[in-house]
Design a protein around this motif. Structure first.
Motif, short mmCIF file in Angstrom:
data_model
loop_
_atom_site.label_atom_id
_atom_site.label_comp_id
_atom_site.label_asym_id
_atom_site.label_seq_id
_atom_site.Cartn_x
_atom_site.Cartn_y
_atom_site.Cartn_z
N ASN A 6 50.17 33.18 27.13
CA ASN A 6 50.18 33.78 25.80
C ASN A 6 49.10 33.20 24.90
N ASN A 7 48.54 32.07 25.29
CA ASN A 7 47.53 31.40 24.48
C ASN A 7 46.18 32.06 24.76
N LEU A 8 45.79 33.03 23.91
CA LEU A 8 44.58 33.81 24.16
C LEU A 8 43.31 33.02 23.89
N PHE A 9 43.34 32.14 22.86
CA PHE A 9 42.12 31.46 22.44
C PHE A 9 42.38 29.97 22.29
N ALA A 10 41.31 29.20 22.47
CA ALA A 10 41.43 27.74 22.43
C ALA A 10 41.60 27.21 21.01
N ASP A 11 40.97 27.89 20.03
CA ASP A 11 41.07 27.41 18.65
C ASP A 11 41.00 28.60 17.70
N SER A 12 41.20 28.29 16.41
CA SER A 12 41.26 29.35 15.39
C SER A 12 39.91 30.01 15.18
N ASP A 13 38.80 29.31 15.41
CA ASP A 13 37.48 29.91 15.24
C ASP A 13 37.26 31.05 16.23
N GLU A 14 37.68 30.84 17.49
CA GLU A 14 37.57 31.91 18.48
C GLU A 14 38.47 33.10 18.11
N ALA A 15 39.66 32.80 17.64
CA ALA A 15 40.57 33.86 17.23
C ALA A 15 40.01 34.64 16.05
N THR A 16 39.37 33.94 15.10
CA THR A 16 38.78 34.59 13.94
C THR A 16 37.67 35.54 14.35
N LEU A 17 36.83 35.09 15.28
CA LEU A 17 35.75 35.95 15.77
C LEU A 17 36.31 37.20 16.46
N PHE A 18 37.39 37.03 17.23
CA PHE A 18 37.98 38.20 17.90
C PHE A 18 38.60 39.16 16.89
N LEU A 19 39.20 38.62 15.82
CA LEU A 19 39.73 39.48 14.76
C LEU A 19 38.60 40.28 14.12
N GLY A 20 37.43 39.63 13.95
CA GLY A 20 36.27 40.36 13.44
C GLY A 20 35.81 41.43 14.41
N VAL A 21 35.88 41.13 15.71
CA VAL A 21 35.52 42.13 16.73
C VAL A 21 36.48 43.31 16.67
N LEU A 65 57.76 42.16 23.43
CA LEU A 65 57.69 41.96 24.88
C LEU A 65 56.94 40.69 25.26
N GLN A 66 56.40 39.99 24.23
CA GLN A 66 55.61 38.77 24.47
C GLN A 66 54.47 39.06 25.45
N PHE A 67 53.81 40.21 25.25
CA PHE A 67 52.70 40.62 26.11
C PHE A 67 51.42 40.60 25.29
N TYR A 68 50.52 39.68 25.60
CA TYR A 68 49.28 39.52 24.85
C TYR A 68 48.11 39.74 25.80
N ASN A 69 47.27 40.71 25.48
CA ASN A 69 46.15 41.03 26.34
C ASN A 69 44.98 41.53 25.50
N ILE A 70 43.83 40.90 25.65
CA ILE A 70 42.66 41.24 24.83
C ILE A 70 42.24 42.69 25.05
N TYR A 71 42.21 43.12 26.30
CA TYR A 71 41.74 44.47 26.61
C TYR A 71 42.71 45.54 26.07
N LEU A 72 44.00 45.24 26.11
CA LEU A 72 44.97 46.17 25.55
C LEU A 72 44.77 46.30 24.04
N TYR A 73 44.58 45.17 23.36
CA TYR A 73 44.36 45.21 21.91
C TYR A 73 43.11 46.03 21.57
N CYS A 74 42.04 45.82 22.32
CA CYS A 74 40.80 46.56 22.05
C CYS A 74 41.00 48.06 22.28
N GLY A 75 41.67 48.41 23.40
CA GLY A 75 41.90 49.82 23.69
C GLY A 75 42.76 50.50 22.64
#
Length: 493
Positions: free
Chosen positions: A73-88, A138-148
């Motif tokens: 469930n841990n998608l990113f190592a730190d908050s900076d990476e998560a912030t960049l993905f939120l921007g994406v 469902l505790q289902f975290y997936n980068i590609y699903l979020y993007c789609g």
């Protein structure tokens, strides 16, 4: 050449019936609910980032669940990476939204606006429920699903704005359009305020409930629109077209404009058989006078406006250390300023009979407001006042371009009886603006991570100046026209 505007008739409100009121309210609240659900994502970014990254709060999770489950469930190592993905994600949404606007505007001029609008509202509500609520349950975290899902959400939401502007353009003519559309275009800001309060109210239970509440409300709104909206006066069954401007552009050659109680009609010497107007082509709409300059100007302005929309709660929480719920509530002052700005500036443009000079003055003052807000002290009262001022001078012009000016461009003289152009033109203006906004969201996250928030505000100031540059020829043309009119009145006296 710019669209010819007619001065508002006194007592123009007398022309409106309860059908106008219903159309106004249903389209208004349709976009309120859409923006409330859209605002939810920006209001819960801190909570989503914390869920996607290790934190002190989540450090106890392995004690209650297998460690490998937490690692999945841990998608990113730190908050900076998560912030960049939120921007994406913001960029993905806006690019797909922009592409969808170009298509949905054309579709809206060729299909029943009510069907397209309802489909967009209900479909987007389902996608947002899956994105924010179902995946968390469902505790289902997936980068590609979020993007789609966010690509699909952008495409579905793009069906809404061209349709609601087209419906408003059908019901409300040029008489007082700046004021009526200025008041109506507050729907986005009202939706932002509603979304901020709904999200902050249920955030303590988990960010998934913020998505749940707004998506359910939006779906219900789509159902109401499907059964209750009349898209034009023709559906009332009145064979008399009392407001010609609601159905065709004002033609200046060989005709005379008559204003009777606020209703515009066209009197011609020779009656011509009426032909069923055909929908205008996409390229033809792009080449209409004023469409390209306003589209490019809106690309710069929407970049700034949507950066506040997507990042303001995050900025207030991270930069000043305020709680996320406090930041959500404080961010609504930007939208309050936008509501007031859009209404007042629309009324002023009606009185002047020109739009571009009003925009120019407001945007120049917006650049100063951005400088002031970038130096805001960590005081919530002062910050709210500066936010409202900034929203007044940025949100006001943004609302005018996306609503009243788009309606002017879609009903201008150059169309020559091609009625079905309003949704297409609106889609072009808003779509081009969304492309600029999409590019800006990733740049905001990149500039902030490399150079800090102060450089982000410098970037906003440059983009606001770019809006003025693109409409500069229109500003000069309208100021010259105003000067000629003033000289003509002086000579008459």
């Amino acid at each position: 050449v710019t669209p010819v505007m007619s001065s508002p008739c006194c007592g123009f409100l007398a022309q409106y019936t309860h059908h106008h009121l219903v159309a106004f309210l249903l389209t208004f609240f349709s976009y309120v609910l859409l923006h409330a659900s859209r605002k939810t994502f920006s209001n819960v970014k801190v909570s989503i980032s914390a869920q996607w990254t290790p934190s002190a709060q989540n450090a106890s999770s392995p004690a209650f669940s297998p460690g490998e489950t937490w690692e999945e469930n841990n998608l990113f190592a730190d908050s900076d990476e998560a912030t960049l993905f939120l921007g994406v994600l913001d960029t993905i949404f806006l690019f797909s939204y922009a592409v969808g606007l170009y298509m949905s505007g054309v579709i809206g001029d060729r299909m029943n606006l009510r069907y397209v609008l309802s489909f967009g509202l209900c479909g987007s509500a389902i996608v947002e429920f899956v994105f924010g609520t179902l995946t968390e349950w469902l505790q289902f975290y997936n980068i590609y699903l979020y993007c789609g899902l966010w690509v699909l959400n952008g495409l579905l939401q793009s069906a809404v704005w061209p349709c609601v502007v087209a419906v408003m353009g059908n019901w409300f003519g040029k008489s007082g359009r700046g004021f009526v559309f200025g008041l109506w275009s507050a729907c986005a800001s009202v939706g932002n305020i509603l979304g901020a309060f709904l999200a902050s109210s249920v955030l303590k239970y988990g960010y998934e409930y913020a998505f749940l509440v707004t998506s359910v409300l939006q779906f219900a709104g789509g159902v109401v629109v499907f059964f209750g909206l009349l898209t034009s006066p023709k559906e009332v069954g009145d064979p008399v077209e009392r407001d010609a401007d609601s159905h065709r552009p004002l033609m200046k050659e060989g005709s005379e404009e008559v204003c009777d109680g606020g209703y515009y009609t066209i009197q011609q010497g020779d009656e011509e058989p009426r032909e069923t107007p055909k929908a205008i082509g996409f390229c033809q709409a792009f080449c209409l006078p004023g469409v390209l300059p306003y589209s490019l100007a809106y690309a710069c302005l929407k970049l700034v406006n949507y950066s506040f929309f997507f990042w303001l709660p995050f900025y207030l929480s991270r930069n000043f250390g305020w709680k996320e719920a406090q930041a959500d509530r404080l961010s609504v002052w930007y939208d309050v300023g936008g509501i007031i700005g859009g209404t007042i500036q629309g009324l002023i443009s009606d009185c002047m009979g020109k739009r571009a000079p009003v925009l120019a003055v407001s945007l120049l003052l917006a650049m100063g407001a951005l400088v002031g807000y970038s130096h805001s002290p960590p005081d919530q009262v002062v910050n709210a006042a500066l936010l409202a001022t900034t929203g007044f001078f940025i949100g006001g012009p943004s609302n005018m371009i996306s609503s009243a000016i788009s309606a002017d461009l879609g009903r201008q003289e150059a169309l020559r009886g091609s009625q079905e152009a309003l949704a297409t033109v609106t889609g072009i203006v808003d779509g081009t603006g969304s492309i600029g906004a999409a590019a800006g969201q990733y740049l905001v996250s990149l500039i902030e991570s490399k150079l800090g928030w102060m450089c982000v505000f410098y970037f906003f100031i440059v983009m606001t100046g770019g809006s003025i540059v693109f409409i500069l020829p229109l500003i000069v043309t309208e100021i010259r026209a105003m000067w000629r009119d003033r000289q003509a009145r002086t000579h008459q006296l």
